[in-house]
Design an enzyme around this catalytic site. Sequence first.
Site, PDB file in Angstrom:
ATOM      1  N   GLU A  13      -5.145  -8.524   0.880  1.00 14.13           N
ATOM      2  CA  GLU A  13      -5.798  -8.180   2.146  1.00 14.13           C
ATOM      3  C   GLU A  13      -7.260  -7.891   1.876  1.00 14.13           C
ATOM      4  O   GLU A  13      -7.603  -7.224   0.883  1.00 14.13           O
ATOM      5  CB  GLU A  13      -5.225  -6.905   2.792  1.00 14.13           C
ATOM      6  CG  GLU A  13      -3.911  -7.075   3.462  1.00 14.13           C
ATOM      7  CD  GLU A  13      -3.399  -5.771   4.093  1.00 14.13           C
ATOM      8  OE1 GLU A  13      -4.216  -4.910   4.485  1.00 14.13           O
ATOM      9  OE2 GLU A  13      -2.173  -5.635   4.171  1.00 14.13           O
ATOM     10  N   GLU A  18       0.796  -1.228   0.000  1.00 15.67           N
ATOM     11  CA  GLU A  18       0.000   0.000   0.000  1.00 15.67           C
ATOM     12  C   GLU A  18       0.832   1.283   0.000  1.00 15.67           C
ATOM     13  O   GLU A  18       0.819   2.045   0.971  1.00 15.67           O
ATOM     14  CB  GLU A  18      -0.949   0.004   1.203  1.00 15.67           C
ATOM     15  CG  GLU A  18      -1.893  -1.185   1.226  1.00 15.67           C
ATOM     16  CD  GLU A  18      -3.008  -1.027   2.256  1.00 15.67           C
ATOM     17  OE1 GLU A  18      -2.965  -0.068   3.051  1.00 15.67           O
ATOM     18  OE2 GLU A  18      -3.932  -1.855   2.264  1.00 15.67           O
TER      19      GLU A  18
HETATM   20  C1  FCB Z   1      -4.355  -1.910   5.529  1.00 12.20           C
HETATM   21  C2  FCB Z   1      -2.985  -2.252   6.049  1.00 12.20           C
HETATM   22  C3  FCB Z   1      -2.984  -3.290   7.124  1.00 12.20           C
HETATM   23  C4  FCB Z   1      -4.152  -3.124   8.074  1.00 12.20           C
HETATM   24  C5  FCB Z   1      -5.445  -2.993   7.305  1.00 12.20           C
HETATM   25  C6  FCB Z   1      -6.672  -2.854   8.188  1.00 12.20           C
HETATM   26  O1  FCB Z   1      -4.358  -0.618   5.031  1.00 12.20           O
HETATM   27  O2  FCB Z   1      -2.170  -2.730   5.006  1.00 12.20           O
HETATM   28  O3  FCB Z   1      -1.755  -3.241   7.787  1.00 12.20           O
HETATM   29  O4  FCB Z   1      -3.929  -2.095   8.941  1.00 12.20           O
HETATM   30  O5  FCB Z   1      -5.384  -1.895   6.460  1.00 12.20           O
END
Ligand code: FCB
Length: 477
Positions: A382, A181
């Site tokens: 994620e 990210e």
């Molecule tokens: C993302 C991050 C991760 C976590 C999630 C909820 O932005 O990569 O580390 O904090 O959000």
Amino acid sequence: MSNPASPPAVGVVDDRPPLTFPPGFLWGAATAAYQIEGAAAEGGRTPSIWDTFSHTPGRVVEGHTGDVACDHYHRLGPDVALMAELGLKSYRFSVSWPRVQPGGTGPANAEGLDFYRRLVDELLGHGIEPWLTLYHWDLPQPLEDVGGWPARDTAARFADYATLVADALGDRVRYWTTLNEPWCSAFLGYGSGVHAPGRSDGADAVRAGHHLMLGHGLAVQALRAARPTAEVGVTVNLYPVTPASEAPADVDAARRIDGLANRFFLDPLLRGSYPADLMADLAKVTDFGHVRDGDLATISTPLDVVGVNYYSRHVVAAPDPDAEPEPYWRAPSCWPGSEDVRFVTRGVPVTDMNWEIDAPGLVETLRRVHEEYTDLPLYVTENGSAFVDEVVDGQVDDADRLAYFDAHLRAAHEAIEAGVPLRGYFAWSLMDNFEWAWGYTKRFGMVHVDYDSQVRIPKSSARWYAEVIRRNGLAAQ
Ligand code: FCB
């Protein structure tokens, strides 16, 4: 609340035909070093920007820090055993840069590398594919002290660090992610300042974004040189950006935010150019003088996979001088040059982060990356949700989180049916952990962590996910 999309309660026999994922679909869960490891001052590790930031009063809710976190550094064996019990096929973790290269320059710290060697060996011993992220936000503090990501040299330092890790772990790790990210690192770290290092300057945020991507490109080349067989990618956090109405001014607001949130990264990484409209929007912030000849070719070095993190959607409207300011667009902002765009709430159900739950947005996002940018295999690296959990008689029944996963996995399946080469899905997160500026007040885990005793309790969602993995799919609706 009755929800027709909810799966049957855990333990209830479900004989509906399964919604099956492609053979070999990589089912995983993700974490990040600073969020779980603890042992902040052990084994030769030195501070990162997140140590400094979390120890600065007022930066993190309740003054929480990652000093101890989930104490995973000392609990690696049982934690991997838990992953095996859940049947995970893969585990996405990040390497702490200041643990393996204290200070961010010079030789590797053998003790730091040993920790990750043990982790990887333990995973492989349980048949779990390690998925290694090199940078999940923990820049060594000395590199911030000489300029951080807005400074070009940080990109070169990152490539050196990538080589150290590839030399040590390249023989046993197949999947490599350079950055997690970069939008958050650049625009929350250097724009709004709500993340480490807590600086707020729009031009610095834009420079940081560029140098993160340059570091990524150099690291891809370093990884390929060290390990030609590595599967290398990057993880971006993407949002569908929807205008609040069809009014041209709202549509233009959506174009601007989409430029900053998504295309700022997707275009350089996958097309080798910055979008012209985005550069025009940013003209009052920066002249892009930090971009040198050849940078975009480096940034767009070919990849093997692309990682997508998906949580929610942005709905935006044109600036309104009479409207109440919302936190998002109060200066300092993470939207340089577009601070006045309004973020609109639609009143749909939200998670404990106040993020709107929008599973169709995952289909849109995956289709967009595939249809507009690349034929490469995609992975959801994620996806998950924070909800308030309660431990009752040693159990955590997190029906809301389970429903979130269920809805998003159905969306992932829909994307596959629409032709997206989606090859895996990583739940965020394996366990509750340090949620950045929110400290331990937000719980994203499938496994509950008691931060006093460090006892882990798999929640209902973890048991359900184990069943999803076992059957390689879901119950049909
Ligand atoms: C993302 C991050 C991760 C976590 C999630 C909820 O932005 O990569 O580390 O904090 O959000």
